[in-house]
Design a protein around this motif. Structure first.
Motif, short mmCIF file in Angstrom:
data_model
loop_
_atom_site.label_atom_id
_atom_site.label_comp_id
_atom_site.label_asym_id
_atom_site.label_seq_id
_atom_site.Cartn_x
_atom_site.Cartn_y
_atom_site.Cartn_z
N TYR A 127 16.56 28.80 48.30
CA TYR A 127 17.79 28.60 47.52
C TYR A 127 17.89 27.16 47.04
N MET A 128 17.64 26.21 47.93
CA MET A 128 17.72 24.79 47.57
C MET A 128 16.59 24.41 46.62
N LEU A 129 15.40 24.99 46.79
CA LEU A 129 14.29 24.68 45.91
C LEU A 129 14.55 25.18 44.49
N GLY A 130 15.08 26.37 44.38
CA GLY A 130 15.39 26.90 43.05
C GLY A 130 16.45 26.11 42.34
N ASN A 131 17.49 25.70 43.07
CA ASN A 131 18.54 24.90 42.45
C ASN A 131 18.06 23.50 42.11
N ALA A 132 17.13 22.95 42.89
CA ALA A 132 16.64 21.60 42.61
C ALA A 132 15.69 21.60 41.41
N LEU A 133 14.86 22.62 41.27
CA LEU A 133 13.87 22.64 40.19
C LEU A 133 14.41 23.23 38.89
N PHE A 134 15.19 24.30 39.01
CA PHE A 134 15.61 25.03 37.81
C PHE A 134 17.11 25.05 37.59
N GLY A 135 17.86 24.54 38.54
CA GLY A 135 19.30 24.48 38.37
C GLY A 135 20.05 25.74 38.76
N TRP A 136 19.37 26.77 39.24
CA TRP A 136 20.05 27.98 39.70
C TRP A 136 19.15 28.71 40.69
N ASN A 137 19.72 29.65 41.38
CA ASN A 137 19.01 30.35 42.45
C ASN A 137 18.10 31.42 41.85
N CYS A 138 16.89 31.02 41.46
CA CYS A 138 15.97 31.95 40.81
C CYS A 138 14.73 32.25 41.64
N ILE A 139 14.59 31.63 42.82
CA ILE A 139 13.41 31.86 43.66
C ILE A 139 13.74 32.75 44.85
N ALA A 140 14.90 32.59 45.44
CA ALA A 140 15.27 33.38 46.61
C ALA A 140 15.31 34.88 46.35
N PRO A 141 15.72 35.37 45.16
CA PRO A 141 15.71 36.82 44.95
C PRO A 141 14.34 37.46 45.11
N TRP A 142 13.26 36.73 44.82
CA TRP A 142 11.92 37.29 45.02
C TRP A 142 11.63 37.50 46.51
N PHE A 143 12.34 36.76 47.34
CA PHE A 143 12.17 36.87 48.80
C PHE A 143 13.10 37.91 49.41
N SER A 144 14.27 38.11 48.82
CA SER A 144 15.31 38.93 49.45
C SER A 144 15.36 40.36 48.94
#
Length: 240
Positions: A127-144
């Protein structure tokens, strides 16, 4: 010649391979009644655990119908029932702390304590990585989104926006994809991913509402809570 004929006649009567009463199919002999060959046995039909079986192989039983989710994806506050306060809590967690809601869902689904941290911490990092790199939570959904697929398979639930059978009946296309179990499962997994990717907080809230209605929290271990109530006020009456 008479002696030879008598010897042959005695040999035919004594032979175990010839039927009694003479042989040869002559005028004096009796014709044997030959029974027709036995017909092949019909396919044995029985049931094994309620499934019809023919020749030792179970027939394909019809799949049970899919169930609907207890609430829709966009039903943010859930339903007006005994779980309404829990639905409000789920909505607040999904809006403010989705990592906590995701860890709670996995812990409840796995039905064993200790899985909260194993799910919440990796989700928080993504969640923090997606918000830091892209500005929104776009990485955690691939995990959840795998948790949503597991919930749908365990409780035989429809896809996020209804069954594909109803969709194909309405539009009149893609019947070949839906009839094949493998292709339909791939479509439903893709639908789970799309739901988490584009409606991530709503998907987590829907899963939380579904699990809280089906599974008790593992901290209770399925035990009921005993509530002690004080006795009612007693009054002394004069006996007759």
């Amino acid at each position: 010649m008479g002696a030879a004929d008598d010897a042959n006649h005695r040999h035919e009567e004594a032979s175990p391979l010839l039927p009694p009463g003479g042989g040869g199919g002559g005028a004096g002999g009796k014709k044997l009644h030959q029974s027709p060959p036995p017909s092949p046995p019909e396919a044995a039909k029985c049931c094994a655990d309620g499934v019809p079986v023919v020749m030792g192989e179970p027939l394909g039983a019809p799949a049970p119908p899919r169930e609907s989710w207890n609430s829709g994806v966009l039903s943010c506050l859930g339903r007006n029932d005994e779980f309404c306060s829990s639905d409000v809590e789920v909505c607040l967690l999904g809006s403010i702390a989705p990592c906590v809601l995701y860890g709670s869902n996995v812990e409840r689904f796995a039905a064993r304590p200790g899985t909260f941290a194993n799910s919440c911490l990796p989700y928080t990092g993504l969640y923090m990585l997606g918000n830091a790199l892209f500005g929104w939570n776009c990485i955690a959904p691939w995990f959840s989104h795998h948790t949503r697929t597991a919930i749908r398979r365990r409780y035989n639930l429809e896809a996020s926006f209804g069954s594909f059978e109803a969709f194909t009946n309405q539009c009149g296309c893609c019947h070949g994809l839906v009839e094949d179990e493998g292709n339909r499962e791939h479509l439903e997994v893709a639908c789970d991913l799309a739901t988490h990717y584009f409606c991530h907080p709503c998907a987590l809230c829907q899963e939380g509402r579904e699990l809280r209605r089906r599974v008790p929290h593992p901290g209770f271990n399925g035990r009921s809570v005993l509530v002690m109530t004080p006795p009612k006020e007693q009054t002394m009456g004069r006996g007759m």
